[in-house]
Design a protein around this motif. Structure first.
Motif, short mmCIF file in Angstrom:
data_model
loop_
_atom_site.label_atom_id
_atom_site.label_comp_id
_atom_site.label_asym_id
_atom_site.label_seq_id
_atom_site.Cartn_x
_atom_site.Cartn_y
_atom_site.Cartn_z
N GLU A 1 -26.64 41.60 61.67
CA GLU A 1 -26.38 41.69 63.11
C GLU A 1 -27.49 41.08 63.96
O GLU A 1 -27.63 41.41 65.13
N THR A 2 -28.27 40.17 63.36
CA THR A 2 -29.24 39.40 64.12
C THR A 2 -28.64 38.03 64.43
O THR A 2 -27.51 37.73 64.06
N SER A 3 -29.43 37.20 65.09
CA SER A 3 -28.97 35.84 65.41
C SER A 3 -29.31 34.84 64.30
O SER A 3 -29.23 33.63 64.51
N ASN A 4 -29.68 35.32 63.12
CA ASN A 4 -29.94 34.44 61.99
C ASN A 4 -28.77 33.48 61.77
O ASN A 4 -27.61 33.90 61.80
N GLY A 5 -29.07 32.23 61.51
CA GLY A 5 -28.03 31.26 61.18
C GLY A 5 -27.19 30.82 62.36
O GLY A 5 -26.09 30.29 62.15
N MET A 6 -27.69 30.98 63.58
CA MET A 6 -26.98 30.49 64.75
C MET A 6 -27.71 29.29 65.32
O MET A 6 -28.95 29.24 65.35
N ALA A 7 -26.94 28.31 65.78
CA ALA A 7 -27.53 27.11 66.37
C ALA A 7 -26.58 26.54 67.40
O ALA A 7 -25.35 26.63 67.24
N ARG B 1 -28.10 32.21 72.74
CA ARG B 1 -28.35 33.64 72.94
C ARG B 1 -27.18 34.30 73.66
O ARG B 1 -26.79 35.43 73.35
N TRP B 2 -26.62 33.60 74.63
CA TRP B 2 -25.44 34.11 75.33
C TRP B 2 -24.30 34.35 74.34
O TRP B 2 -23.67 35.41 74.34
N TRP C 1 -22.68 27.29 66.42
CA TRP C 1 -22.20 27.51 65.05
C TRP C 1 -22.98 28.66 64.42
O TRP C 1 -24.16 28.87 64.71
N ARG C 2 -22.30 29.39 63.53
CA ARG C 2 -23.00 30.41 62.74
C ARG C 2 -22.72 30.21 61.26
O ARG C 2 -21.57 30.13 60.84
N PHE C 3 -23.81 30.14 60.51
CA PHE C 3 -23.76 30.03 59.05
C PHE C 3 -24.64 31.15 58.51
O PHE C 3 -25.85 31.15 58.71
N VAL C 4 -24.04 32.11 57.83
CA VAL C 4 -24.78 33.30 57.38
C VAL C 4 -24.70 33.43 55.87
O VAL C 4 -23.61 33.33 55.29
N SER D 1 -27.86 22.46 61.67
CA SER D 1 -29.01 23.24 62.13
C SER D 1 -28.85 24.70 61.75
O SER D 1 -29.82 25.36 61.36
N ALA D 2 -27.62 25.21 61.86
CA ALA D 2 -27.36 26.60 61.49
C ALA D 2 -27.58 26.81 59.99
O ALA D 2 -28.14 27.82 59.57
N VAL D 3 -27.13 25.86 59.17
CA VAL D 3 -27.31 25.95 57.72
C VAL D 3 -28.80 25.98 57.37
O VAL D 3 -29.25 26.81 56.57
N LEU D 4 -29.57 25.08 57.97
CA LEU D 4 -31.00 25.02 57.67
C LEU D 4 -31.71 26.30 58.08
O LEU D 4 -32.57 26.81 57.34
N GLU D 5 -31.35 26.84 59.24
CA GLU D 5 -31.99 28.10 59.65
C GLU D 5 -31.63 29.22 58.69
O GLU D 5 -32.47 30.04 58.33
#
Length: 296
Positions: free
Chosen positions: A103-109, A82-83, A275-278, A122-126
């Motif tokens: 602009e949400t936290s979707n795809g962040m882990a 979140r930070w 990591w972010r995967f969007v 984890s980011a990919v799965l989310e």
């Protein structure tokens, strides 16, 4: 996934100069199992304070597990994620991480592993979970209705082209309202286990809301996602959900398009990998519509 949390989180608490102000522990049952829930809070100034009323307003990260230590580490990881999100979403680097598209936290882990691979997976799965959920609600794809091992709990399953299985669980609570949980994993069984945890948490927060209403101590729900969570627990909301279940998708099958696939670096990197995967969402409706859009 091999975690180095015991090592990398040794200095994460504020008392040792870290970003975590406190971690509180509690317990809640999940179909006969006792789970520990941890709520972690960052030190003041790292993230803005929201208007959450249903979900733990004092928590920046939450973790639930049969092991209290693992629950604690999960809560810390989510807080660090979140930070990273709040430090990046409004920065001049926002487009690098796809925040101009989503602009949400979707795809962040976040995961404190030996390498970045566990955080990325984890980011990919989310992201796949959210891709399926949003495209299903907007009538772009269909899922397969399946039974689960839990009586009264149904699953809508998806098999995205990038791999894994995404599920949306739904059930009627013994309290009389409707509850939901969604997740993605490598298998249907594992995805259901993760989604069941979310469903149980949904039931827990809604039951607390009902108790507060009965005692006259509840506050109005003003946050968009929490208003959706509450609306779809009602008969009117669930009827809208059932109407979507009964409809078939229209148009060609959408193919996932990767917008971002990279590590989000910053001071949190001293403790964990973020990591972010969007994937390209079907529209901006999930960010702009009111309580009748099924996403929270």
């Amino acid at each position: 996934m091999f975690s180095l949390a015991s090592l990398r989180y040794r200095g994460v608490m504020a008392a040792r100069g870290g970003p975590i102000a406190k971690v509180e522990m509690g317990e809640f049952p999940m179909f006969g199992r006792r789970l520990f829930q941890a709520n972690a809070r960052l030190i003041p100034g790292l993230v803005p304070r929201g208007r959450a009323k249903l979900y733990h307003a004092e928590a920046d990260g939450t973790g639930a597990h049969v092991s209290p230590m693992v629950a604690r580490h999960m809560a810390v990881s989510e807080s660090l994620e979140r930070w990273a999100f709040h430090a990046t979403v409004r920065s001049d680097r926002r487009a690098e991480f796809g925040f101009d598209v989503d602009e949400t936290s979707n795809g962040m882990a976040a995961f404190p592993g030996l390498s970045a691979a566990p955080a990325r997976r984890s980011a990919v799965l989310e992201s796949l979970e959210r891709f399926c959920l949003l495209h299903w609600w907007e009538g772009k794809i269909d899922g397969q209705l399946r039974d689960t091992e839990w009586p009264g709990v149904s699953a809508l399953a998806f098999e995205p082209s990038l791999g894994g299985v995404a599920v949306l669980l739904f059930a009627r609570s013994e309290w009389g309202f409707h509850v939901y949980g969604h997740a993605a994993a490598e298998s249907f069984t594992r995805a259901c286990e993760r989604a069941m945890l979310e469903l149980t948490r949904h039931e827990w927060v809604l039951s607390n809301r009902l108790l507060a209403l009965g005692q006259g101590t509840s506050e109005p729900i003003t946050e968009r996602l929490e208003k959706r969570s509450w609306f779809f627990s009602t008969e009117a909301g669930h009827e809208l959900f059932r109407e979507r279940l009964a409809r078939k998708a229209t148009g060609p099958m959408p193919q996932p398009r990767v917008v971002c696939d990279r590590e989000v670096t910053g001071p949190w990197s001293d403790y964990t990998t973020v990591w972010r995967f969007v994937l390209q969402p079907p529209s901006r409706r999930f960010m702009e519509e009111g309580e009748r859009y099924f996403f929270w």
